[in-house]
Design a protein around this motif. Sequence first.
Motif, PDB file in Angstrom:
ATOM      1  N   LYS A 156     -11.441  39.632 -32.030  1.00 29.27           N
ATOM      2  CA  LYS A 156     -10.851  40.455 -31.604  1.00 29.27           C
ATOM      3  C   LYS A 156     -10.944  41.624 -32.136  1.00 29.27           C
ATOM      4  O   LYS A 156     -10.935  42.592 -31.917  1.00 29.27           O
ATOM      5  N   ARG A 209       6.941  31.888 -32.646  1.00 25.19           N
ATOM      6  CA  ARG A 209       6.770  33.090 -31.440  1.00 25.19           C
ATOM      7  C   ARG A 209       7.620  33.494 -30.697  1.00 25.19           C
ATOM      8  O   ARG A 209       7.504  34.736 -30.458  1.00 25.19           O
ATOM      9  N   ASP A 215      -0.063  40.670 -35.418  1.00 20.33           N
ATOM     10  CA  ASP A 215       0.187  39.813 -36.368  1.00 20.33           C
ATOM     11  C   ASP A 215       0.273  40.850 -36.902  1.00 20.33           C
ATOM     12  O   ASP A 215       1.102  39.999 -38.211  1.00 20.33           O
ATOM     13  N   ARG A 265      -5.848  26.634 -23.384  1.00 16.51           N
ATOM     14  CA  ARG A 265      -5.764  27.974 -23.061  1.00 16.51           C
ATOM     15  C   ARG A 265      -6.328  28.970 -22.056  1.00 16.51           C
ATOM     16  O   ARG A 265      -5.927  30.097 -21.536  1.00 16.51           O
ATOM     17  N   ARG A 287      -4.937  30.910 -40.654  1.00 16.54           N
ATOM     18  CA  ARG A 287      -4.490  30.119 -39.264  1.00 16.54           C
ATOM     19  C   ARG A 287      -4.157  28.868 -39.620  1.00 16.54           C
ATOM     20  O   ARG A 287      -4.695  28.253 -39.442  1.00 16.54           O
TER      21      ARG A 287
HETATM   22  C1  S3P Z   1      -2.350  32.117 -33.060  1.00 19.23           C
HETATM   23  C2  S3P Z   1      -3.682  32.811 -33.570  1.00 19.23           C
HETATM   24  C3  S3P Z   1      -3.661  34.003 -34.784  1.00 19.23           C
HETATM   25  C4  S3P Z   1      -1.853  34.391 -35.432  1.00 19.23           C
HETATM   26  C5  S3P Z   1      -1.203  32.746 -34.851  1.00 19.23           C
HETATM   27  C6  S3P Z   1      -0.983  32.205 -34.287  1.00 19.23           C
HETATM   28  C7  S3P Z   1      -2.261  30.855 -32.127  1.00 19.23           C
HETATM   29  O1  S3P Z   1      -3.639  35.317 -34.376  1.00 19.23           O
HETATM   30  O2  S3P Z   1      -1.198  34.763 -34.020  1.00 19.23           O
HETATM   31  O3  S3P Z   1      -1.618  32.041 -36.702  1.00 19.23           O
HETATM   32  O4  S3P Z   1      -1.429  30.636 -30.900  1.00 19.23           O
HETATM   33  O5  S3P Z   1      -3.626  31.622 -31.717  1.00 19.23           O
HETATM   34  P1  S3P Z   1      -5.582  35.519 -34.610  1.00 19.23           P
HETATM   35  O6  S3P Z   1      -5.304  35.078 -32.699  1.00 19.23           O
HETATM   36  O7  S3P Z   1      -5.524  37.318 -33.794  1.00 19.23           O
HETATM   37  O8  S3P Z   1      -5.688  34.019 -35.635  1.00 19.23           O
END
Ligand code: S3P
Length: 176
Positions: free
Chosen positions: A22, A65, A41, A144, A125
Amino acid sequence: MQETLSLSYRRIVLIGFRGSGKTTVAKELAWKLGWEYVSTDDLIEARIQTSISEFVEKKGWQSFRRQETAVIAELREKKNAVIDCGGGVVEYPQNMAYLERNALIVWVDAALSDIVMRLQNDSSRPLLNQPDLVQDIEYNYRRREPLYRGYGQIYVNTSEERLTVICRRITEKLLS
Ligand code: S3P
Protein backbone atom coordinates in the motif's frame (compact mmCIF):
# COMPACT_ATOMS: atom_id res chain seq x y z
CA MET A 1 -4.38 17.18 -13.01
CA GLN A 2 -6.41 18.44 -10.04
CA GLU A 3 -8.72 20.63 -12.17
CA THR A 4 -9.63 17.79 -14.51
CA LEU A 5 -10.52 15.25 -11.84
CA SER A 6 -14.02 13.89 -11.71
CA LEU A 7 -15.89 15.46 -8.81
CA SER A 8 -17.12 12.12 -7.53
CA TYR A 9 -13.71 11.29 -6.03
CA ARG A 10 -11.85 13.83 -3.95
CA ARG A 11 -9.36 11.42 -2.44
CA ILE A 12 -7.95 7.92 -2.76
CA VAL A 13 -7.98 5.47 0.12
CA LEU A 14 -5.76 2.40 0.04
CA ILE A 15 -6.79 -0.67 1.96
CA GLY A 16 -5.23 -4.12 2.03
CA PHE A 17 -3.26 -6.53 4.16
CA ARG A 18 0.01 -5.48 5.82
CA GLY A 19 2.89 -6.09 3.46
CA SER A 20 0.71 -5.86 0.36
CA GLY A 21 2.50 -2.74 -0.91
CA LYS A 22 0.00 0.00 0.00
CA THR A 23 2.68 2.50 0.99
CA THR A 24 4.65 2.16 -2.24
CA VAL A 25 1.51 2.58 -4.34
CA ALA A 26 0.19 5.46 -2.21
CA LYS A 27 3.45 7.46 -2.39
CA GLU A 28 3.74 7.02 -6.14
CA LEU A 29 0.10 8.02 -6.67
CA ALA A 30 0.42 11.08 -4.45
CA TRP A 31 3.51 12.15 -6.36
CA LYS A 32 1.85 11.62 -9.75
CA LEU A 33 -1.33 13.47 -8.80
CA GLY A 34 0.34 16.23 -6.78
CA TRP A 35 -1.82 15.19 -3.84
CA GLU A 36 -0.82 14.87 -0.21
CA TYR A 37 0.37 11.47 1.03
CA VAL A 38 -1.25 10.61 4.35
CA SER A 39 -0.41 7.52 6.40
CA THR A 40 -2.82 6.64 9.19
CA ASP A 41 -0.04 4.68 10.92
CA ASP A 42 2.23 7.77 10.90
CA LEU A 43 -0.58 9.92 12.32
CA ILE A 44 -1.25 7.35 15.03
CA GLU A 45 2.44 7.28 15.98
CA ALA A 46 2.51 11.08 16.17
CA ARG A 47 -0.55 10.96 18.41
CA ILE A 48 0.64 8.19 20.76
CA GLN A 49 4.21 9.53 20.81
CA THR A 50 5.72 6.07 20.48
CA SER A 51 5.94 3.27 17.93
CA ILE A 52 2.89 1.13 17.18
CA SER A 53 4.71 -2.01 18.33
CA GLU A 54 5.63 -0.47 21.71
CA PHE A 55 2.14 0.90 22.16
CA VAL A 56 0.51 -2.46 21.37
CA GLU A 57 2.91 -4.26 23.68
CA LYS A 58 1.98 -1.97 26.57
CA LYS A 59 -1.67 -1.22 25.92
CA GLY A 60 -2.96 -3.93 23.60
CA TRP A 61 -4.68 -3.99 20.24
CA GLN A 62 -8.00 -2.60 21.45
CA SER A 63 -6.36 0.62 22.60
CA PHE A 64 -4.54 0.83 19.29
CA ARG A 65 -7.84 0.44 17.41
CA ARG A 66 -9.36 3.32 19.38
CA GLN A 67 -6.44 5.55 18.38
CA GLU A 68 -6.82 4.44 14.78
CA THR A 69 -10.51 5.34 14.69
CA ALA A 70 -9.81 8.75 16.28
CA VAL A 71 -7.22 9.52 13.59
CA ILE A 72 -9.53 8.39 10.81
CA ALA A 73 -12.39 10.49 12.16
CA GLU A 74 -10.13 13.53 11.80
CA LEU A 75 -9.51 12.65 8.15
CA ARG A 76 -13.17 12.49 7.18
CA GLU A 77 -13.12 15.82 5.35
CA LYS A 78 -9.61 15.44 3.94
CA LYS A 79 -9.41 16.17 0.21
CA ASN A 80 -6.76 15.93 -2.50
CA ALA A 81 -4.98 13.24 -0.55
CA VAL A 82 -3.92 9.63 -0.95
CA ILE A 83 -4.67 7.93 2.36
CA ASP A 84 -2.54 4.90 3.19
CA CYS A 85 -4.45 2.88 5.81
CA GLY A 86 -3.29 0.21 8.24
CA GLY A 87 -4.35 -3.30 7.30
CA GLY A 88 -6.92 -3.58 10.09
CA VAL A 89 -8.93 -0.51 9.15
CA VAL A 90 -11.65 -2.60 7.47
CA GLU A 91 -12.47 -4.40 10.70
CA TYR A 92 -14.46 -1.45 12.02
CA PRO A 93 -17.40 -0.24 9.87
CA GLN A 94 -17.20 3.21 11.46
CA ASN A 95 -13.67 3.64 10.06
CA MET A 96 -14.88 2.82 6.60
CA ALA A 97 -17.90 5.12 6.91
CA TYR A 98 -15.48 8.00 7.56
CA LEU A 99 -13.08 6.94 4.82
CA GLU A 100 -15.61 6.23 2.09
CA ARG A 101 -16.80 9.84 1.82
CA ASN A 102 -15.94 11.08 -1.68
CA ALA A 103 -13.23 8.45 -1.92
CA LEU A 104 -12.05 5.96 -4.45
CA ILE A 105 -11.27 2.89 -2.34
CA VAL A 106 -8.44 0.79 -3.72
CA TRP A 107 -7.78 -2.76 -2.49
CA VAL A 108 -4.04 -3.35 -2.75
CA ASP A 109 -3.33 -7.07 -2.68
CA ALA A 110 -0.30 -9.34 -3.14
CA ALA A 111 0.51 -13.06 -3.17
CA LEU A 112 0.60 -14.52 0.34
CA SER A 113 4.15 -15.75 -0.31
CA ASP A 114 5.25 -12.16 -1.04
CA ILE A 115 3.44 -10.86 2.04
CA VAL A 116 5.23 -13.45 4.20
CA MET A 117 8.57 -12.53 2.64
CA ARG A 118 8.04 -8.79 3.16
CA LEU A 119 6.97 -9.17 6.79
CA GLN A 120 9.59 -11.73 7.79
CA ASN A 121 12.26 -9.21 8.68
CA ASP A 122 9.97 -6.49 9.93
CA SER A 123 9.67 -6.03 13.67
CA SER A 124 7.57 -2.88 13.31
CA ARG A 125 4.37 -4.89 12.87
CA PRO A 126 3.54 -6.94 15.95
CA LEU A 127 1.63 -10.20 15.41
CA LEU A 128 -2.14 -9.73 15.48
CA ASN A 129 -3.41 -12.81 17.30
CA GLN A 130 -1.58 -15.97 16.23
CA PRO A 131 1.60 -17.50 17.66
CA ASP A 132 3.76 -17.31 14.55
CA LEU A 133 4.08 -15.07 11.53
CA VAL A 134 2.86 -17.44 8.82
CA GLN A 135 -0.17 -18.52 10.85
CA ASP A 136 -0.88 -14.91 11.74
CA ILE A 137 -0.80 -13.86 8.11
CA GLU A 138 -2.84 -16.80 6.81
CA TYR A 139 -5.50 -16.62 9.50
CA ASN A 140 -6.01 -12.88 9.37
CA TYR A 141 -5.71 -12.58 5.60
CA ARG A 142 -8.52 -15.12 5.15
CA ARG A 143 -10.63 -13.39 7.76
CA ARG A 144 -10.17 -9.96 6.21
CA GLU A 145 -10.21 -10.84 2.55
CA PRO A 146 -14.04 -10.60 2.20
CA LEU A 147 -13.91 -7.17 3.85
CA TYR A 148 -11.23 -5.87 1.47
CA ARG A 149 -13.21 -7.31 -1.43
CA GLY A 150 -16.43 -5.73 -0.20
CA TYR A 151 -15.03 -2.23 0.30
CA GLY A 152 -12.60 -2.10 -2.63
CA GLN A 153 -13.87 -0.32 -5.74
CA ILE A 154 -10.78 -1.27 -7.69
CA TYR A 155 -8.40 -4.20 -7.17
CA VAL A 156 -4.66 -4.07 -7.78
CA ASN A 157 -2.05 -6.73 -7.11
CA THR A 158 1.57 -5.76 -6.49
CA SER A 159 2.79 -9.33 -7.14
CA GLU A 160 1.26 -9.39 -10.61
CA GLU A 161 1.36 -5.82 -11.92
CA ARG A 162 4.06 -3.20 -12.25
CA LEU A 163 3.78 -0.05 -10.19
CA THR A 164 3.33 2.15 -13.26
CA VAL A 165 0.47 -0.02 -14.53
CA ILE A 166 -1.18 -0.04 -11.10
CA CYS A 167 -1.01 3.75 -10.84
CA ARG A 168 -2.29 4.22 -14.39
CA ARG A 169 -5.28 1.96 -13.74
CA ILE A 170 -6.12 3.83 -10.55
CA THR A 171 -5.83 7.30 -12.10
CA GLU A 172 -7.95 6.16 -15.07
CA LYS A 173 -10.63 5.02 -12.67
CA LEU A 174 -10.38 8.35 -10.88
CA LEU A 175 -11.07 10.19 -14.11
CA SER A 176 -13.78 7.86 -15.39
C1 S3P B 1 -2.17 -3.55 11.20
C2 S3P B 1 -1.41 -3.11 10.16
C3 S3P B 1 -0.40 -2.05 10.29
C4 S3P B 1 -0.64 -1.18 11.52
C5 S3P B 1 -0.85 -2.03 12.73
C6 S3P B 1 -2.05 -2.97 12.56
C7 S3P B 1 -3.16 -4.64 10.98
O1 S3P B 1 -0.38 -1.23 9.13
O2 S3P B 1 -1.78 -0.37 11.34
O3 S3P B 1 0.31 -2.77 12.94
O4 S3P B 1 -4.10 -4.77 11.79
O5 S3P B 1 -3.02 -5.35 9.98
P1 S3P B 1 0.18 -1.73 7.71
O6 S3P B 1 -0.94 -2.43 7.00
O7 S3P B 1 0.54 -0.45 7.03
O8 S3P B 1 1.33 -2.60 7.98
